[in-house]
Design an enzyme around this catalytic site. Structure first.
Site, mmCIF file in Angstrom:
data_model
loop_
_atom_site.group_PDB
_atom_site.id
_atom_site.type_symbol
_atom_site.label_atom_id
_atom_site.label_comp_id
_atom_site.label_asym_id
_atom_site.label_seq_id
_atom_site.Cartn_x
_atom_site.Cartn_y
_atom_site.Cartn_z
ATOM 1 C CG ASP A 96 50.317 21.896 52.120
ATOM 2 O OD1 ASP A 96 51.191 21.327 52.805
ATOM 3 O OD2 ASP A 96 50.546 22.883 51.409
ATOM 4 C CD GLU A 97 47.782 16.728 48.509
ATOM 5 O OE1 GLU A 97 48.660 16.272 49.270
ATOM 6 O OE2 GLU A 97 48.022 17.145 47.369
ATOM 7 C CG HIS A 140 54.290 15.005 55.380
ATOM 8 N ND1 HIS A 140 54.522 13.768 54.843
ATOM 9 C CD2 HIS A 140 54.108 15.843 54.328
ATOM 10 C CE1 HIS A 140 54.490 13.860 53.518
ATOM 11 N NE2 HIS A 140 54.251 15.104 53.186
#
Ligand code: IMP
Ligand code: MG
Length: 339
Positions: A13-14, A42
């Site tokens: 979850d970056e 994503h």
């Protein structure tokens, strides 16, 4: 023309979806292989719509990109077909013959097994499907009628593209701290998430990769169980604007400040050549929508310099908002780390 691996740094979850969709549009990526499985979502904002993609590569936003799902992936057929329809990519997506299949009993086992529940898995069935594969009894994509139109040899396609000097992206999922080997075991996912594993899952040898882009977020979030160093109480996370819910499962994400030691470790194990730092606008609101480095407030520049110093790689891509083009792209003008 280059082959770039995009890998996550912390607990996923970056913002890999956003970064990969930017590369697609900016670099006109010819071929993208997505690795991993349906447990990862994503997020991509494109033409006023928000997509949470569990299967289709995030480069779909560029119509000229061939979209591939590698042999190391685990396919959730229903979710794949749904996303293929939503994104309108049926004529340019390929699934490797040897990708393995997540069956309904895998998802049921993931949701009902008390040990897996205690780890806080996403419940998609990826862990049980990987177990089946390791037992050599998994069903493969080549044995599934609905997948027939998409079947291909991904390793052959992607290596041919590299030979022809095309622009290639290998899209990793999750982050290094969720790696089965390098992460916070047992609170990890069921596969290795390192850049080397992304290559292996795609069928691309290490010498064929030009760039390894590690994606950091300006603060850390984590869903599921397991320790999170420096974890903030929910009220404080809300106050700071760090509170998030998972794009896939809707679960609340826990949050913590950026961790320079973990960042260094992620850069090392991935063999990063550069980094992306997303959500800089959440830490420094006046950075919002900036598209050049000198539009950033000094504090944000200092933070980026600290990340570069800790990781010894240049931060070439800075995320300043949710849109695919809310990016400062310094790939042509980065400062190299001397320490
Ligand atoms: P599993 O991958 O569903 O088996 O879940 C194992 C652990 O990995 C849990 O803590 C999940 O929350 C976490 N996880 C798996 N995929 C993702 C992801 O894409 N983002 C964040 N966490 C994930
Ligand atoms: Mg996600």
């Amino acid at each position: 023309m280059v082959c770039t691996v995009v890998a996550g740094s912390f607990w996923g979850d970056e913002g890999k979806g956003k970064v990969v969709s930017y590369l697609a549009l900016k670099d006109k990526v010819d071929v993208c292989v997505r690795t991993g499985s349906v447990n990862a979502a994503h997020t991509v904002h494109h033409q006023g719509r928000r997509y949470a993609l569990h299967m289709v590569p995030s480069t779909f936003v560029y119509g000229g990109c061939r979209l591939l799902i590698g042999p190391g992936a685990n396919i959730h057929i229903h979710q794949l077909l749904k996303e293929v329809q939503e994104t309108g990519v049926k004529d340019r997506i390929g699934v490797d013959n040897q990708a393995s299949i997540i069956e309904p009993h895998h998802s049921a086992a993931d949701k009902n097994d008390s040990y897996l529940k205690s780890l806080g898995t996403t419940g998609w069935g990826v862990g049980p499907a990987v177990q089946e594969r390791a037992k050599r009894s998994a069903k493969l994509a080549k044995d599934v009628r609905e997948l027939k139109p998409f079947l291909t040899d991904v390793a052959e396609e992607v290596n041919t593209a590299i030979d022809a000097d095309k622009t290639v992206v290998l899209e990793g999922t999750q982050g290094l701290m969720l790696s089965l080997y390098h992460g916070s075991y047992p609170y990890v996912t069921s596969r290795d998430t390192s850049a080397a594993a992304i290559c292996s899952e795609s069928g691309v040898g290490p010498s064929r990769v030009d760039r390894v882009l590690v994606v950091y977020k300006a603060f850390i979030t984590r869903v599921g169980a397991g320790d999170l160093p420096g974890e903030l109480p929910k009220e404080e996370a809300l106050h700071k604007g760090w509170f998030e819910t998972a794009a896939g499962t809707g679960r609340e994400r826990r949050s913590a400040p950026f961790n320079f030691d973990l960042a260094r470790r992620a850069a090392k194990i991935h063999g990063a050549t550069e980094s992306a730092i997303t959500k800089i606008d959440i830490l420094y609101p006046s950075a919002k929508n900036a598209t050049s480095f000198n539009q950033l407030p000094t504090e944000a520049m200092d933070f980026i310099a600290q990340v570069e110093e800790a990781t010894c790689v240049p931060a070439t891509i800075i995320g300043t908002g949710p849109g695919a083009l809310d990016i400062i792209d310094r790939r042509n003008s980065f400062s190299t780390c001397t320490s």
